[in-house]
Design a protein around this motif. Structure first.
Motif, PDB file in Angstrom:
ATOM      1  N   LYS A  90     -22.882   2.285 -32.788  1.00  0.00           N
ATOM      2  CA  LYS A  90     -23.678   1.147 -33.658  1.00  0.00           C
ATOM      3  C   LYS A  90     -24.496   0.123 -32.798  1.00  0.00           C
ATOM      4  O   LYS A  90     -23.560  -0.400 -32.020  1.00  0.00           O
ATOM      5  CB  LYS A  90     -23.225   0.559 -34.622  1.00  0.00           C
ATOM      6  N   PRO A  91     -25.873   0.044 -32.768  1.00  0.00           N
ATOM      7  CA  PRO A  91     -26.344  -0.854 -31.741  1.00  0.00           C
ATOM      8  C   PRO A  91     -26.123  -2.458 -32.124  1.00  0.00           C
ATOM      9  O   PRO A  91     -25.716  -2.855 -33.379  1.00  0.00           O
ATOM     10  CB  PRO A  91     -27.950  -0.584 -31.866  1.00  0.00           C
ATOM     11  N   VAL A  92     -26.375  -3.190 -31.074  1.00  0.00           N
ATOM     12  CA  VAL A  92     -26.777  -4.574 -31.548  1.00  0.00           C
ATOM     13  C   VAL A  92     -28.310  -4.626 -31.923  1.00  0.00           C
ATOM     14  O   VAL A  92     -29.043  -4.117 -30.926  1.00  0.00           O
ATOM     15  CB  VAL A  92     -26.399  -5.288 -30.330  1.00  0.00           C
ATOM     16  N   HIS A 100     -20.712  -2.678 -24.629  1.00  0.00           N
ATOM     17  CA  HIS A 100     -21.155  -1.449 -24.158  1.00  0.00           C
ATOM     18  C   HIS A 100     -21.916  -0.492 -25.511  1.00  0.00           C
ATOM     19  O   HIS A 100     -21.411   0.340 -25.828  1.00  0.00           O
ATOM     20  CB  HIS A 100     -19.972  -0.663 -23.775  1.00  0.00           C
ATOM     21  N   ARG A 101     -22.781  -1.513 -26.033  1.00  0.00           N
ATOM     22  CA  ARG A 101     -23.519  -0.705 -27.306  1.00  0.00           C
ATOM     23  C   ARG A 101     -25.049  -0.522 -26.741  1.00  0.00           C
ATOM     24  O   ARG A 101     -25.586  -1.560 -25.777  1.00  0.00           O
ATOM     25  CB  ARG A 101     -23.301  -1.754 -28.360  1.00  0.00           C
ATOM     26  N   PRO A 102     -25.756   0.219 -27.308  1.00  0.00           N
ATOM     27  CA  PRO A 102     -27.253  -0.031 -27.059  1.00  0.00           C
ATOM     28  C   PRO A 102     -27.922  -1.426 -27.844  1.00  0.00           C
ATOM     29  O   PRO A 102     -27.043  -1.701 -28.700  1.00  0.00           O
ATOM     30  CB  PRO A 102     -27.802   1.228 -27.907  1.00  0.00           C
ATOM     31  N   ARG A 129     -26.877  -0.755 -40.399  1.00  0.00           N
ATOM     32  CA  ARG A 129     -26.436   0.341 -39.347  1.00  0.00           C
ATOM     33  C   ARG A 129     -26.244  -0.260 -37.906  1.00  0.00           C
ATOM     34  O   ARG A 129     -26.009   0.645 -37.069  1.00  0.00           O
ATOM     35  CB  ARG A 129     -27.921   1.252 -39.345  1.00  0.00           C
ATOM     36  N   ALA A 130     -26.134  -1.615 -37.905  1.00  0.00           N
ATOM     37  CA  ALA A 130     -25.798  -2.307 -36.697  1.00  0.00           C
ATOM     38  C   ALA A 130     -24.468  -2.599 -36.707  1.00  0.00           C
ATOM     39  O   ALA A 130     -23.619  -2.877 -37.573  1.00  0.00           O
ATOM     40  CB  ALA A 130     -26.847  -3.379 -36.324  1.00  0.00           C
ATOM     41  N   SER A 131     -23.775  -2.884 -35.208  1.00  0.00           N
ATOM     42  CA  SER A 131     -22.599  -3.558 -35.090  1.00  0.00           C
ATOM     43  C   SER A 131     -22.675  -5.182 -35.214  1.00  0.00           C
ATOM     44  O   SER A 131     -21.954  -5.952 -35.631  1.00  0.00           O
ATOM     45  CB  SER A 131     -22.037  -3.276 -33.803  1.00  0.00           C
ATOM     46  N   LEU A 132     -23.724  -5.745 -35.024  1.00  0.00           N
ATOM     47  CA  LEU A 132     -24.173  -7.023 -34.641  1.00  0.00           C
ATOM     48  C   LEU A 132     -25.790  -7.279 -35.065  1.00  0.00           C
ATOM     49  O   LEU A 132     -26.404  -6.638 -34.335  1.00  0.00           O
ATOM     50  CB  LEU A 132     -23.615  -7.738 -33.525  1.00  0.00           C
ATOM     51  N   ALA A 133     -26.101  -8.276 -35.697  1.00  0.00           N
ATOM     52  CA  ALA A 133     -27.552  -8.582 -35.751  1.00  0.00           C
ATOM     53  C   ALA A 133     -27.576 -10.122 -35.340  1.00  0.00           C
ATOM     54  O   ALA A 133     -26.907 -10.828 -35.579  1.00  0.00           O
ATOM     55  CB  ALA A 133     -27.941  -8.639 -37.385  1.00  0.00           C
TER      56      ALA A 133
END
Ligand SMILES: Nc1ncnc2c1ncn2[C@@H]1O[C@H](COP(=O)(O)OP(=O)(O)OP(=O)(O)O)[C@@H](O)[C@H]1O
Ligand SMILES: [Mg+2]
Length: 278
Positions: free
Chosen positions: A8-10, A35-37, A108-112
């Protein structure tokens, strides 16, 4: 962490402002640490197309608007690549209204990540309404990038004993571990109702065991919570709060302390909610 959340991206929202480019820098650093996209999104509303008023929009004018929107995304993408060349960066120009689109992205993200908006005349920086709404409703944690970049090696967490604030505490420890920073948990007692029965000290003690390398302090102060947190933000890399606390009215998605620090803190503010994906 489930396997799905690994990729899951930032996600960072950009609008062409200098503030949103500062948010891109912060999001690129964070994506690198995690280590995220990194996913860059510019939501492009077509307000004139939807209004029946006035003359039809000239297609050359539309092309200009579209070109500006593309440039916003392109500039943000280059900025992220320059800041963190090792991070996978993708970007998208999305046609729609900012709040619903960003809420979908956050799901859909790990962080916004969002920038705070400048309100020129008074020179003050208040978070715009899109940011407040996102912090209140997003499915993932939200960071509003504001204030100065301190490099203080210190994460500050506001803890009132509520589940949301304990979630904020957990996430503060994770952020401190990522940055090899120290952690200061602040419990402000303003009303007798702010006093708790030792839950906070227990929670801090448990997390200290889990993260033994992180220098940790729990500070209990007699002060208004927002004032105590804003003052601590002058010497912090990140301030983490829960979306709600122990008090408040049902129905409000963001408590008054969270709202006040989102508008006034002197460092980026992360808003956590118990049960949010991370
Ligand atoms: N007394 C406090 N000390 C430290 N941090 C606090 C305190 N009160 C609130 N916070 C921080 O702010 C977050 C949001 O709480 P807030 O007080 O804004 O919401 P609320 O209690 O639901 O509503 P309100 O207090 O506005 O009626 C908490 O999760 C916590 O991180
Ligand atoms: Mg409260």
């Amino acid at each position: 962490m489930d396997t799905e959340s690994v990729a899951k991206p930032v996600v960072v929202g950009v609008d062409g402002s200098e503030c949103s480019l500062t948010a891109v820098d912060w999001a690129a650093d964070e994506a690198k640490l995690r280590h995220r996209p990194l996913r860059i999104v510019h939501v492009f509303a077509w307000p004139l197309l939807y209004t029946p008023l006035g003359a039809p929009l000239l297609s050359s004018r539309l092309d200009d608007l579209m070109e500006t929107a593309r440039q916003i995304v392109h500039t943000a993408e280059r900025r992220a690549q320059a800041r963190a060349p090792e991070v996978d960066v993708e970007s998208e120009l999305i046609d729609g209204a900012p709040i619903p689109v960003l809420l979908e992205e956050a799901a859909r993200a790990s962080l916004a990540v969002i920038g705070s908006r400048g309100l020129g005349a008074v020179g003050a920086l208040f978070l715009g309404s899109t940011g407040v709404e996102l912090a209140a409703r997003a499915a993932c944690p939200v960071v509003a990038v504001r204030g100065r970049e301190h490099k203080a090696q210190r994460i500050v967490v506001g803890v009132d004993g509520s589940d949301n604030s304990l979630m904020a505490l957990w996430s503060g420890f994770e952020e401190a571990a990522l940055r090899a920073a120290g952690l200061t948990a602040i419990h402000a007692i303003h009303h007798p109702a702010d006093e708790t029965d030792g839950d906070i000290a227990d929670a801090v003690a448990r997390l200290r065991e889990r993260f033994p390398d992180i220098p940790t302090e729990l500070t209990t102060v007699t002060a208004h919570p927002a004032e105590a947190l804003i003052s601590a933000s002058a010497d912090a890399d990140l301030l983490v709060v829960g979306s709600r606390g122990r008090g408040g009215f049902r129905g409000l998605m963001l408590g008054s302390v969270s709202q006040t620090v989102l508008h006034n803190a002197d460092c980026p503010v992360a808003v956590q909610r118990a049960g949010k994906a991370h």
